[in-house]
Design an enzyme around this catalytic site. Structure first.
Site, PDB file in Angstrom:
ATOM      1  CB  SER A  30      -6.842   2.721  10.576  1.00  0.00           C
ATOM      2  OG  SER A  30      -7.256   1.829  11.581  1.00  0.00           O
ATOM      3  CG  ASN A  84       1.387   2.651   4.384  1.00  0.00           C
ATOM      4  OD1 ASN A  84       0.282   2.127   4.281  1.00  0.00           O
ATOM      5  ND2 ASN A  84       2.504   2.031   4.026  1.00  0.00           N
ATOM      6  CG  ASP A  95      12.825   0.893  13.654  1.00  0.00           C
ATOM      7  OD1 ASP A  95      11.609   1.092  13.868  1.00  0.00           O
ATOM      8  OD2 ASP A  95      13.458  -0.023  14.196  1.00  0.00           O
ATOM      9  CE  LYS A  98      -3.058  -1.201  11.067  1.00  0.00           C
ATOM     10  NZ  LYS A  98      -2.272  -0.181  10.345  1.00  0.00           N
ATOM     11  CB  ILE A 139      -0.955   0.009   1.218  1.00  0.00           C
ATOM     12  CG1 ILE A 139      -1.997  -1.113   1.082  1.00  0.00           C
ATOM     13  CG2 ILE A 139      -1.660   1.348   1.346  1.00  0.00           C
ATOM     14  CD1 ILE A 139      -2.897  -1.259   2.301  1.00  0.00           C
ATOM     15  CE1 TYR A 198      -2.688  -4.703  10.954  1.00  0.00           C
ATOM     16  CE2 TYR A 198      -4.970  -5.415  10.796  1.00  0.00           C
ATOM     17  CZ  TYR A 198      -3.892  -4.747  10.269  1.00  0.00           C
ATOM     18  OH  TYR A 198      -4.010  -4.098   9.054  1.00  0.00           O
ATOM     19  CB  VAL A 250      -4.682  -4.767   0.435  1.00  0.00           C
ATOM     20  CG1 VAL A 250      -3.799  -4.412  -0.750  1.00  0.00           C
ATOM     21  CG2 VAL A 250      -5.613  -3.610   0.773  1.00  0.00           C
TER      22      VAL A 250
END
Length: 196
Positions: free
Chosen positions: A140, A88, A61, A158, A16, A154, A187
């Site tokens: 997100s 991102n 990082d 988010k 992405i 995760y 995705v």
């Protein structure tokens, strides 16, 4: 159009992030490309230069404040300003029921997905506030809005970004800075293949 706009994209080495960077370049922006994966950043830069725009690579990082400070300083030295910050960078974290997840894996997920976003916003916002102009975009996930079995760290990280974006928008709106959050669905790519 984003002619002469300067955009920073974290996690720009693939997926992405690379597609976001290319979309900005097609719209006329110059890009600052950040990620831990330097080889991938150079591939993204080559694709951007193929579109006639500049890609400035800064291996970073985002969980390390020193790296983020370096990213900010090099960006401002090179371009003089930042118009758009795209947060991102993110990792998938472990995939298991919560009671089987080790604390270091939980903490790493939050370090990249949430703390990394905080560090980047904290570093880049002062120059936007000074100019009274800018845009912050946070990537997100739909997993922050609905359950996803075995992906508690995760999903929780988010969801945290949603609260971060809503509150930050209130804080920086008076300075002419927009904050938007995008929650993509599934995705195709390495991460989704791993999850499946």
């Amino acid at each position: 159009m984003l002619k002469d706009c300067v955009a920073v994209v974290t996690g720009a080495s693939r997926g992405i992030g690379r597609e976001i960077a290319l979309a900005f370049a097609k719209a006329g922006a110059s890009l600052v490309l950040a990620s831990r994966t330097e080889e991938g950043l150079h591939k993204t830069r080559a694709a951007i230069e193929g579109l006639g725009r500049e890609g400035f690579v800064v291996p970073t990082d985002i969980t390390k404040s020193g790296d983020v400070k370096n990213l900010t300083e090099r960006t401002l030295e090179h371009f003089g300003r930042v118009d758009v910050l795209v947060n991102n960078s993110g990792i998938g974290g472990p995939s298991a029921p919560l009671w089987e997840i080790d604390l270091p894996d939980w903490e790493e997920t939050f370090a990249v997905n949430v703390t990394g976003t905080y560090l980047c916003c904290q570093a880049f916002l002062p120059s936007m506030i000074e100019r009274k102009s800018g845009s912050v975009i946070i990537i997100s996930s739909m997993s922050g809005k609905r359950p996803l079995w075995g992906r508690t760290p995760y999903a929780a990280s988010k969801m945290a970004l949603i609260g971060l974006a809503r509150t930050l928008a209130v804080e920086v709106g008076p300075y002419g800075i927009r904050v938007n959050l995008i929650s993509p669905g599934a995705v195709e790519g390495e991460r989704l293949e791993w999850v499946i």
